[in-house]
Design a protein around this motif. Structure first.
Motif, short mmCIF file in Angstrom:
data_model
loop_
_atom_site.label_atom_id
_atom_site.label_comp_id
_atom_site.label_asym_id
_atom_site.label_seq_id
_atom_site.Cartn_x
_atom_site.Cartn_y
_atom_site.Cartn_z
N GLY A 158 -31.53 40.04 37.03
CA GLY A 158 -31.34 41.47 37.42
C GLY A 158 -29.98 41.84 37.46
N LEU A 165 -30.99 44.81 29.77
CA LEU A 165 -31.13 43.56 30.66
C LEU A 165 -32.13 42.52 30.00
CD1 LEU A 165 -30.64 44.98 34.17
CD2 LEU A 165 -28.72 43.60 33.06
N LEU A 225 -34.67 39.69 31.74
CA LEU A 225 -35.12 38.88 32.89
C LEU A 225 -35.59 37.60 32.48
CD1 LEU A 225 -36.83 41.80 34.96
CD2 LEU A 225 -34.41 41.00 34.85
N ARG A 236 -43.39 45.50 38.97
CA ARG A 236 -42.37 46.18 39.62
C ARG A 236 -42.79 46.88 40.90
NH1 ARG A 236 -40.85 50.56 34.97
NH2 ARG A 236 -39.28 51.31 36.53
N LEU A 241 -32.56 51.29 29.03
CA LEU A 241 -33.26 51.25 30.30
C LEU A 241 -32.74 52.97 30.74
CD1 LEU A 241 -32.03 47.68 31.68
CD2 LEU A 241 -34.25 49.02 31.74
N THR A 246 -35.28 51.86 37.84
CA THR A 246 -34.66 51.22 39.02
C THR A 246 -35.94 50.69 39.77
OG1 THR A 246 -32.62 52.50 38.67
CG2 THR A 246 -33.05 51.37 40.89
N VAL A 290 -33.14 45.44 39.66
CA VAL A 290 -32.66 46.04 38.47
C VAL A 290 -32.57 47.53 38.83
CG1 VAL A 290 -33.55 46.93 36.21
CG2 VAL A 290 -34.09 44.71 37.13
#
Length: 121
Positions: A9, A18, A20, A38, A85, A90, A117
């Motif tokens: 993250g 990103l 993970l 999430r 993203l 977020t 994130v």
């Protein structure tokens, strides 16, 4: 006892990427589904994507086409590649695994500790 350890993250600008990772360890016979959820504070945890042991995947509509889930069964590890993203991505992302602890046992759900994130606009 099964532990899920997440990594990857962080903070990224909108349009960035990103990756993970989540590695499961402990008294594992086999793992059925592995995936990512999430959660925004105050709201319910929601599915991002999951993948079965034979590679079947499911994605939330909001991430389909941008995120890709994969797993390495030899390492009991699941990955989430997040591209393009957006600020609305977020959240705190949690790894999830359905684990069979022995032959013929039930499936037990385990969660990672969560990784933040943050996507800036």
């Amino acid at each position: 006892q099964v532990d899920l350890v997440e990594s990857g993250g962080g903070l990224v600008q909108a349009g960035g990427s990103l990756r993970l990772s989540c590695a499961a360890s402990g008294s594992i016979f086999t793992i059925n589904k592995m995936g990512w959820y999430r959660q925004t504070p105050g709201l319910q945890r929601e599915l991002v994507a999951h993948i079965t042991s034979d590679g079947k995947t499911k994605y939330a509509d909001s991430v389909r086409g941008r995120f890709t889930i994969a797993r390495d069964n030899t390492k009991n590890t699941v990955y989430l590649q997040m591209n393009n993203l957006r600020p609305e991505d977020t959240d705190v992302f949690y790894c999830y695994a359905e684990v069979q602890l022995g032959r013929g046992s039930h499936l037990y759900a385990y969660w990672g500790q969560g990784t933040q994130v943050t996507v800036s606009s």
